[in-house]
Design a protein around this motif. Structure first.
Motif, PDB file in Angstrom:
ATOM      1  N   GLY A  59      -2.063  -4.917  -1.115  1.00  0.00           N
ATOM      2  CA  GLY A  59      -1.727  -3.722  -0.504  1.00  0.00           C
ATOM      3  C   GLY A  59      -1.756  -2.621  -1.741  1.00  0.00           C
ATOM      4  N   ALA A 109       0.644  -1.028  -0.127  1.00  0.00           N
ATOM      5  CA  ALA A 109       0.116   0.052   0.031  1.00  0.00           C
ATOM      6  C   ALA A 109       0.829   1.276  -0.006  1.00  0.00           C
ATOM      7  CB  ALA A 109      -1.126   0.048   1.370  1.00  0.00           C
ATOM      8  N   ALA A 156      -4.244   0.650  -2.153  1.00  0.00           N
ATOM      9  CA  ALA A 156      -3.846   2.257  -2.189  1.00  0.00           C
ATOM     10  C   ALA A 156      -4.324   2.738  -3.394  1.00  0.00           C
ATOM     11  CB  ALA A 156      -2.357   2.305  -1.737  1.00  0.00           C
TER      12      ALA A 156
END
Lengths: 339, 367
Positions: free
Chosen positions: B326, B119, B330
């Motif tokens: 991740g 992320a 994001a």
């Protein structure tokens, strides 16, 4: 182009500017001309366009960056009544325009561009973004110069190479249809799909059908029917399946199947019916509302974000984004107590 | 003018490696000096520009990381404004929320670490800072979370794979673009990104069939089955639909409260009754569990794990790409924030990341 101009009551050069989304033409006029062009089936000659692009490439760049929206011209008689491809395209186009892109619709398949030619056109027009739209089941691979492209697929799970996919939630659509029919009191729920359509979606529909039926042990899954297209052939395949499986409700892909079911039951005891994709279906058909515009919108938004950070080429791992679906009540499927 | 802008591009301060020294500002030019290239090349490399060969890009990125260079979102906003004459934007931040009590325990969960690393990497590529925010610990209250996120001007919130999805977090959701990792049924009902559980079952099934296994059984934690809305069983059913009826083995579900010691006798009884050749399971302890039943692995019962965190030559199975989960989370949060899709949508999207098959000694080719 002159045909478009005549109908729109404008000069051909206005049409040309409008189709290239030129800001000199008022937004409203551009939209009107584009819709008109779409309606009468005009699209720019790619060869001519490539020539023009090459000719103009020595002048400073003025036009907006383009996204190639690659479609497949292979006819799909089994989904001919669906407006899904067009809605997806319109969603993509709206978002592209909002984000300052031009959506350039290009076609492969019979009568369309061979992939090598498509590659040349993308390079000649300096297009570095591509959306592989919903392709027919028989289309196995699209060979483009992927490393230079920011690319995504819409629906086309089955087309190589592996790219991130944005799709309607077909798994959830099937689950929701089964759950609603079960809730209405139907006990023998059958699944009838055009041949190849579910394989194209990695059997998401059948997976959803099986898992949702497995939630109630008293509801047996029926043997699914894969319909080979053609109006006479459909009746010939449907009758023996109905006789063998005795469904009291049928789940199909588009609304068209309901007509066949009605014809197969001249005495009026048509089973309940739900379509997995109501795009283009009559109001009397119950089933799943798929937001195809949202699919097009999400694809362009993601593509634009990736272009900004130069995330090009084939991904090491792929993601699938499923967009939500909803149930629409209609007379073709009703609670059994009320029948 | 461009020169002035580029001259001023620099990274944000990072903690110094040497104790007692002040944090040092790492500039683009410093990275360029170390890499032996022009600073514009560094700039291109950090933006992933295709004009540079991939090895060069990777080398420069590695050097920048080693020196602790980070793109400054403020300066990026400034340059982007100057170059595009756009309205200035404030520096953007994203919060990765975790319900783990402290950094030590967070770090002990490999998958959480990978989620967060992925992320953060993607957030930074897209011009966001990404901070790990703990929801527990001595000074935490729901109020302090909201005010903390407000005062630091967070745009995006990633709800990072909570272990206790019943946890209620009170936030003024409309302020943020929100994405969850896993925890599909946790409130708020927003878009989530997850490993592809149904895909993992199907991938394992097809590889095991290629390896010569026919009677394939599945053992799943009941909790995980519910939390994924039956995706494991859906994968099992669709693969079984393509096989002969006598090869279909009913799945085994471990109880919500089962520990490994409770699950082993259930596994043994199920294996005796149904005689599977191989068992696939989402429990990472599946190999020691099968060994504990007394059956010889792989001769009497082979096994494969559906969620491997890291490759392990002893265990066959599906390597889950937590890092990619991740990254995609994001990315989704940044895309939503950019187009101002904040708050809780009427119907959220679901995103799945494919895993990858790994051969291993626990399920060799069947002779």
């Amino acid at each position: 182009m002159k045909d478009v101009a005549r109908r729109a009551g404008v000069h051909p050069s206005t049409v040309s500017l409008a189709l290239r989304n030129h800001p000199d033409i008022p937004e409203e006029t551009r939209r009107r001309i584009r819709e008109l062009a779409l309606e009468i089936g005009y699209h720019p000659d790619p060869v001519l366009d490539a020539f023009n692009a090459n000719r103009l490439s020595h002048q400073p760049l003025r036009s907006a960056p383009a996204i190639a929206y690659i479609g497949d011209l292979t006819p799909r008689p089994s989904c001919a009544d669906s407006t899904a491809p067009q809605e997806t395209y319109l969603g993509a186009r709206e978002t592209a325009e909002r984000l300052g892109f031009v959506l350039d619709r290009l076609f492969v398949g019979p009568g369309g561009l061979p992939p090598a030619r498509l590659n040349q056109i993308l390079e000649a027009r300096n297009i570095d973004c591509a959306i592989v739209a919903s392709f027919s089941p028989g289309f196995a691979e699209l060979a483009l110069n992927w490393p230079r492209l920011v690319a995504l697929k819409i629906e086309s799970f089955h087309v190589r190479p592996a790219l991130d996919v944005i799709a309607v939630d077909h798994f959830q659509a099937a689950r929701l249809a089964v759950a609603r029919l079960r809730g209405f009191g139907y006990l023998r729920i059958g699944l009838v799909l055009p041949a190849g359509e579910d394989a194209r979606l990695q059997q998401l529909t059948r997976s959803g059908y099986l898992i949702e039926l497995a939630q109630s042990p008293d509801l047996p899954p029926l043997a699914p029917l894969d319909l080979v297209p053609g109006p006479a052939a459909v009746a010939a395949q449907l009758a023996p399946w109905l006789a063998a499986q005795q469904p009291d409700a049928v789940i199909g892909l588009t609304g068209e199947l309901l007509d066949h079911l009605v014809r197969a039951h001249p005495t009026g005891d048509t089973p309940g019916f739900a379509a997995l994709d109501l795009a283009g279906a009559a109001d009397s058909v119950a089933g799943i509302v798929c937001n195809h515009r949202l699919v097009g919108h999400s694809a362009v938004e993601l593509l634009a974000a990736r272009r900004r950070i130069n995330q090009r080429g084939l991904p090491a791992e792929t993601s699938v984004t499923f967009l939500p679906v909803a149930w629409r009540k209609a007379p073709s499927a009703r609670p059994l107590a009320a029948v | 003018m461009v020169k002035t802008v580029l001259d001023s591009i620099s990274g944000t301060a990072q903690p110094a490696d040497v104790p007692g020294q002040l944090p040092k500002l790492v500039t683009l030019k410093e990275v360029a000096r170390q890499a032996g290239v022009h600073f514009t090349t560094v700039s291109l490399a950090l933006r992933g520009h295709p004009a540079l060969p991939l090895p060069t890009r990777e080398r420069i990125v590695a050097i920048a990381q080693k020196l602790g260079y980070r793109r400054d979102p403020m300066l990026m906003a400034l340059t982007s404004r100057r170059l595009n004459a756009q309205i200035p934007r404030k520096a953007s931040r994203m919060a990765f929320l975790t319900d783990q009590p402290d950094p030590t325990i967070f770090a002990r969960n490999a998958h959480l670490r990978y989620f967060f690393d992925g992320a953060r990497r993607q957030a930074e590529l897209m011009g966001y800072a990404c901070d790990l925010v703990y929801l527990r610990g001595p000074d935490f209250t729901a109020d302090s979370l909201d005010s903390r996120l407000r005062t630091s001007d967070y745009d995006g919130v990633i709800i990072g794979a909570f272990h206790l999805p019943d946890e209620r977090i009170a936030l003024d959701w409309d302020r943020y673009a929100i994405v969850k990792i896993d925890t599909r049924f946790m409130t708020p009902d927003v878009a989530f990104v997850s490993n592809d559980q149904m895909g993992a079952v199907r991938l394992a099934w097809r590889h095991l069939r290629q390896l010569g296994y026919r009677r394939i059984g599945m053992a799943i934690g009941e909790y995980d089955e519910i939390a994924t809305h039956n995706l494991y069983t859906a994968g099992c059913l669709i693969e079984q639909a393509a096989t002969a009826p006598e090869e279909r083995i009913p799945p085994l579900y471990f109880d919500h409260k089962d520990r490994v010691v409770d699950a082993v006798p259930k596994l043994a009884a199920w294996a005796r009754q149904h005689r599977p050749e191989v068992v696939v399971s989402n429990w990472s302890e599946i190999l020691p569990m099968v060994q504990a039943t007394g059956l010889r692995v792989p001769d009497e019962l082979a096994c494969a794990c559906l969620c491997l965190n890291d490759p392990d030559p002893r265990v066959a199975g599906v390597l889950q790409n937590h890092h990619a989960v991740g990254r995609r989370a994001a990315e989704a949060a940044a895309v939503a924030a950019k187009s101002n899709q904040r708050g809780i949508p009427s119907r959220p999207a679901a995103v799945y990341i494919a895993g990858r098959w790994q051969d291993g000694a626990s399920a060799p080719r069947r002779s």
